[in-house]
Design a protein around this motif. Sequence first.
Motif, PDB file in Angstrom:
ATOM      1  N   LYS A 319       1.532  -1.095   0.030  1.00 30.70           N
ATOM      2  CA  LYS A 319       0.010   0.236  -0.509  1.00 30.70           C
ATOM      3  C   LYS A 319       0.897   0.805   0.439  1.00 30.70           C
ATOM      4  N   VAL A 320       0.116   2.469  -0.049  1.00 36.30           N
ATOM      5  CA  VAL A 320       1.243   4.022  -0.456  1.00 36.30           C
ATOM      6  C   VAL A 320      -0.293   4.729  -0.249  1.00 36.30           C
ATOM      7  N   LYS A 321       0.270   5.532   0.438  1.00 36.76           N
ATOM      8  CA  LYS A 321      -0.846   6.620   0.693  1.00 36.76           C
ATOM      9  C   LYS A 321      -0.706   7.844  -0.126  1.00 36.76           C
ATOM     10  N   LEU A 322      -1.709   8.322  -0.271  1.00 38.45           N
ATOM     11  CA  LEU A 322      -1.346   8.631  -2.031  1.00 38.45           C
ATOM     12  C   LEU A 322      -2.147  10.671  -1.504  1.00 38.45           C
ATOM     13  N   ASP A 323      -1.415  11.614  -2.318  1.00 37.23           N
ATOM     14  CA  ASP A 323      -2.140  13.168  -2.412  1.00 37.23           C
ATOM     15  C   ASP A 323      -3.053  13.124  -2.930  1.00 37.23           C
ATOM     16  N   VAL A 324      -3.868  12.295  -3.596  1.00 37.21           N
ATOM     17  CA  VAL A 324      -5.152  12.599  -5.091  1.00 37.21           C
ATOM     18  C   VAL A 324      -6.101  11.461  -3.810  1.00 37.21           C
ATOM     19  N   LYS A 325      -7.290  11.395  -4.663  1.00 38.19           N
ATOM     20  CA  LYS A 325      -7.824   9.934  -3.986  1.00 38.19           C
ATOM     21  C   LYS A 325      -8.805   8.955  -5.363  1.00 38.19           C
ATOM     22  N   GLY A 326      -9.414   8.216  -4.907  1.00 37.84           N
ATOM     23  CA  GLY A 326      -9.886   7.395  -5.823  1.00 37.84           C
ATOM     24  C   GLY A 326     -10.848   7.356  -5.921  1.00 37.84           C
ATOM     25  N   VAL A 327     -11.704   6.711  -6.546  1.00 38.99           N
ATOM     26  CA  VAL A 327     -13.612   6.962  -6.585  1.00 38.99           C
ATOM     27  C   VAL A 327     -13.806   5.678  -6.937  1.00 38.99           C
ATOM     28  N   LYS A 328     -15.238   5.547  -5.424  1.00 39.75           N
ATOM     29  CA  LYS A 328     -16.027   4.511  -5.201  1.00 39.75           C
ATOM     30  C   LYS A 328     -16.115   3.232  -6.803  1.00 39.75           C
ATOM     31  N   GLY A 329     -15.680   2.038  -6.654  1.00 44.95           N
ATOM     32  CA  GLY A 329     -15.609   1.425  -7.750  1.00 44.95           C
ATOM     33  C   GLY A 329     -17.107   0.939  -7.518  1.00 44.95           C
ATOM     34  N   ASP A 330     -17.700   0.708  -8.701  1.00 38.38           N
ATOM     35  CA  ASP A 330     -19.017   0.249  -8.964  1.00 38.38           C
ATOM     36  C   ASP A 330     -19.258  -1.090  -8.922  1.00 38.38           C
ATOM     37  N   PHE A 331     -20.223  -1.529  -8.130  1.00 39.90           N
ATOM     38  CA  PHE A 331     -21.024  -2.950  -7.446  1.00 39.90           C
ATOM     39  C   PHE A 331     -21.517  -4.176  -8.964  1.00 39.90           C
ATOM     40  N   PHE A 332     -21.653  -4.826  -8.840  1.00 42.39           N
ATOM     41  CA  PHE A 332     -22.713  -5.985 -10.394  1.00 42.39           C
ATOM     42  C   PHE A 332     -23.913  -6.067  -9.437  1.00 42.39           C
ATOM     43  N   GLY A 333     -25.062  -5.483 -10.540  1.00 43.51           N
ATOM     44  CA  GLY A 333     -26.048  -5.816 -10.920  1.00 43.51           C
ATOM     45  C   GLY A 333     -26.405  -3.675 -10.917  1.00 43.51           C
ATOM     46  N   SER A 334     -27.785  -4.046 -10.793  1.00 45.24           N
ATOM     47  CA  SER A 334     -28.515  -2.746 -11.005  1.00 45.24           C
ATOM     48  C   SER A 334     -28.499  -1.451 -10.311  1.00 45.24           C
TER      49      SER A 334
END
Length: 337
Positions: A319-334
């Motif tokens: 792991k590495v702590k970054l100074d940018v953020k990711g986004v929530k991943g999309d789950f499977f299904g509607s």
Amino acid sequence: MNQKTKMLPLSKQHTIFMKPLLYLFLFIAISSCKTKILPQVKQYEASLEYETKSQLGEGAFWNHKTQELYWVDIEGMQLHIYSPQTKTNRSLEMPSRIGTVVPSAVNAKAVVALQDGIYNIDVHSGDLELVSEIERDIPSNRFNDGKCDPSGRLWVGSMALDQKQYEANLYMVTENGEATLKKDSVTISNGIVWTKDKSTMYYIDTPTLEIKAYDYDDATGAITNERVAVTVNESLGFPDGMTIDANDMLWVALWNGNAVVNYNPKSGKLLSKVEVPAHNVTSCAFGGPNLDVLYITSSSLDMTEDEKEQYPFAGSLFKVKLDVKGVKGDFFGSAGK
């Protein structure tokens, strides 16, 4: 007897005196040019998060609902669920190679790509339910990597077990099991992500050393206007798994590259690099409560004896702590998210 000191002609004295200065001026000029021409690449170093000897760690996906990292060991035929809070890793044995995993919109469920098809899995009991039989009739292939689009459809690609060129495909699979061929003549299907405005999809076929961009229609799942967004220099390694941050910048794991690299897909420029203490880096995902920790998987396969000695933690999680953020991943299904 006094001996006269032999003097060089004046022109040669000037030459000898001027050469060091000339070299110094040239060095400064070249350095100045490099500073202007070469991009300023920000450097990070990943640290060991969980020591394990997975054969082919892959498929990193952060479950933001449970605050756990889902990942797989393809050749070890295991689905893993790692808790950073407790530093524990729970494993489920699979009946065949497992190419990827994505949590489901239904609690305690996930979708997995096994060698003979796509399945729903109960992440507590390990019970499997068939979703689609795609490529069951191609035993020389296995599934490799995949993620869900903003509407919750699984995009999953395959590869030949012997890595034969152009024998694999990329599919889109709905929760009802409807499968659509999206690309054929693929060699090693890998990293796939979508921009936050849902207008662009990025995709990797590893041996090409390219990250392709497509215009994406979320309503239909159609992809058009294929073009090269990034060309990875072969000296860096081969592009493998990939994730995207909140600024729509790409983070790409490098097989045979000891690193994750960060590209601007609009310009193709390398922005930053995360050094990883593993030779074959396979996938990455933003996680943690603030989505600012990059979790990284690796492989312990395909290394020389010297490389095994140099990278004793190969196959582990980093792991590495970054100074940018990711986004929530999309789950499977509607429900998607």
